[in-house]
Design a protein around this motif. Structure first.
Motif, PDB file in Angstrom:
ATOM      1  N   ALA A 158      78.599  42.363  -7.044  1.00 35.28           N
ATOM      2  CA  ALA A 158      78.403  41.664  -5.775  1.00 35.28           C
ATOM      3  C   ALA A 158      79.043  40.285  -5.761  1.00 35.28           C
ATOM      4  CB  ALA A 158      76.905  41.562  -5.465  1.00 35.28           C
ATOM      5  N   ARG A 159      79.149  39.657  -6.907  1.00 33.48           N
ATOM      6  CA  ARG A 159      79.775  38.341  -7.000  1.00 33.48           C
ATOM      7  C   ARG A 159      81.271  38.398  -6.685  1.00 33.48           C
ATOM      8  NH1 ARG A 159      76.636  34.687 -10.142  1.00 33.48           N
ATOM      9  NH2 ARG A 159      74.859  35.641 -11.182  1.00 33.48           N
ATOM     10  N   VAL A 170      71.280  42.360  -4.750  1.00 36.86           N
ATOM     11  CA  VAL A 170      72.587  42.644  -4.144  1.00 36.86           C
ATOM     12  C   VAL A 170      72.566  42.275  -2.663  1.00 36.86           C
ATOM     13  CG1 VAL A 170      74.167  44.497  -3.442  1.00 36.86           C
ATOM     14  CG2 VAL A 170      73.309  44.417  -5.781  1.00 36.86           C
ATOM     15  N   ILE A 171      71.481  42.599  -1.985  1.00 38.66           N
ATOM     16  CA  ILE A 171      71.336  42.250  -0.575  1.00 38.66           C
ATOM     17  C   ILE A 171      71.388  40.735  -0.392  1.00 38.66           C
ATOM     18  CG2 ILE A 171      69.717  42.231   1.358  1.00 38.66           C
ATOM     19  CD1 ILE A 171      71.032  44.901   1.034  1.00 38.66           C
ATOM     20  N   GLN A 172      70.748  40.008  -1.287  1.00 40.45           N
ATOM     21  CA  GLN A 172      70.736  38.553  -1.207  1.00 40.45           C
ATOM     22  C   GLN A 172      72.140  37.971  -1.376  1.00 40.45           C
ATOM     23  OE1 GLN A 172      67.885  37.585  -4.224  1.00 40.45           O
ATOM     24  NE2 GLN A 172      66.121  37.929  -2.895  1.00 40.45           N
ATOM     25  N   VAL A 208      78.378  48.772   1.977  1.00 41.61           N
ATOM     26  CA  VAL A 208      77.663  48.772   0.703  1.00 41.61           C
ATOM     27  C   VAL A 208      76.263  49.335   0.913  1.00 41.61           C
ATOM     28  CG1 VAL A 208      76.751  47.376  -1.190  1.00 41.61           C
ATOM     29  CG2 VAL A 208      78.948  46.775  -0.137  1.00 41.61           C
ATOM     30  N   ILE A 209      75.958  50.386   0.185  1.00 38.45           N
ATOM     31  CA  ILE A 209      74.621  50.996   0.203  1.00 38.45           C
ATOM     32  C   ILE A 209      73.959  50.663  -1.124  1.00 38.45           C
ATOM     33  CG2 ILE A 209      73.317  53.134   0.537  1.00 38.45           C
ATOM     34  CD1 ILE A 209      75.991  54.346   1.645  1.00 38.45           C
ATOM     35  N   GLU A 239      85.541  43.824 -13.692  1.00 36.49           N
ATOM     36  CA  GLU A 239      86.400  44.990 -13.937  1.00 36.49           C
ATOM     37  C   GLU A 239      86.066  46.105 -12.950  1.00 36.49           C
ATOM     38  OE1 GLU A 239      89.709  46.088 -15.642  1.00 36.49           O
ATOM     39  OE2 GLU A 239      88.660  44.365 -16.493  1.00 36.49           O
ATOM     40  N   ALA A 240      84.776  46.286 -12.676  1.00 36.64           N
ATOM     41  CA  ALA A 240      84.357  47.306 -11.704  1.00 36.64           C
ATOM     42  C   ALA A 240      84.842  46.952 -10.302  1.00 36.64           C
ATOM     43  CB  ALA A 240      82.841  47.439 -11.720  1.00 36.64           C
ATOM     44  N   SER A 241      84.804  45.667  -9.951  1.00 38.76           N
ATOM     45  CA  SER A 241      85.201  45.248  -8.604  1.00 38.76           C
ATOM     46  C   SER A 241      86.679  45.518  -8.331  1.00 38.76           C
ATOM     47  CB  SER A 241      84.904  43.759  -8.405  1.00 38.76           C
ATOM     48  OG  SER A 241      85.832  42.942  -9.111  1.00 38.76           O
TER      49      SER A 241
END
Length: 265
Positions: free
Chosen positions: A110-111, A127-129, A120-121, A87-89
């Motif tokens: 992130a998915r 999240v980086i992975q 993206v910060i 929902e956020a995405s």
């Protein structure tokens, strides 16, 4: 197939939450492992401060508001967290600069954004992975001391770093969320970082599953009215939800219960 240590610890934690105490021998029999393995699991929890161990078992430490580590939390309420992240995405558009906070719920964003063109910060290492190999995404990783509970950088250096940015949207997580005290976290450093995160965003979104509501931790970092939108699932009782509507600017319910909530409204 033998159960992984992470999965076993997650289930032990869920039992502790439900029963308040556990016995070593009972757990060893339940999970088909040695008593020594169970004691190591309980010591893992004790180091985080939320259980007190004895030779025969452990019980929940109700005097402190410390959450289990990221590895334990990540398996809980997975479907609901994924629905919140999805929902956020939907609020994120190509070209946006966004900040994603640490947390197992915010991680779900992130998915869903891997094919979008974004900056993206984040201070979240998971999240980086997830996004590190995506060519359309420019990643900026916040510095600071690593925190196992958050699985990311949480320190004064991290908070100072976020003061240098201005993002279109910030997606924050929380440990506790209440009508009276707003969004709260266990430690002052975590609160400092989250305050800096929010100041760096033009629009602010709080992601919190229903288990976070009614919970209060040591340090408050924001009132619920400071968020442009609170994204949650359908597990909040209607009476409490009605009170939230008076405090929050906007609430979005994610997942299969969303339609039921809309019909009630």
């Amino acid at each position: 197939m033998e159960m992984s240590a992470a999965r076993r610890r997650m289930e032990i934690y869920q039992l502790l939450q439900k029963e308040s105490s556990v016995a070593v021998n009972d757990l060893a029999e339940r999970f088909h492992v040695s008593a020594m393995t169970i004691r190591r699991d309980l010591l893992f929890f004790e180091k985080q401060g939320f259980v007190i161990t004895s030779y025969g078992g452990a019980y929940l430490n109700t005097r402190t508001a410390i959450e289990p580590s990221f590895s334990v939390k990540s398996g809980q309420l997975t479907d609901r967290k994924r629905a919140i992240g999805y929902e956020a995405s939907r609020l994120i558009e190509d070209g946006d600069t966004i900040i994603i906070d640490c947390g197992t719920t915010t991680l779900q964003i992130a998915r869903c954004i891997q094919e979008k063109k974004l900056t993206v910060i984040t201070n979240s290492w998971p999240v980086i992975q997830y996004l590190g190999s995506r060519p359309k995404i420019r990643l900026i990783l916040a510095p600071g001391e690593y925190n196992e509970v958050s699985a990311g950088a949480v320190s004064g250096m991290t908070a100072e770093f976020f003061q240098n940015f201005r993002a279109d949207k910030v997606f924050a997580g929380t440990h506790g969320c209440s009508l009276e005290y707003g969004a709260t976290v266990p430690g002052p450093e975590d609160a400092l970082v989250k305050k800096a995160l929010l100041r760096a965003g033009n629009r602010k979104y709080l992601l919190a599953d229903h288990t976070k509501f009614g919970q209060t931790y040591l340090t408050r970092y924001a009132d619920l009215s400071e968020f442009d939108c609170v994204i949650t699932d359908g597990g909040i009782p209607q009476t409490y939800y009605s009170k939230l509507e008076k405090v929050c600017k906007k609430i979005v319910t994610a997942g299969p219960d969303a339609e039921k909530r809309e019909q009630k409204d």
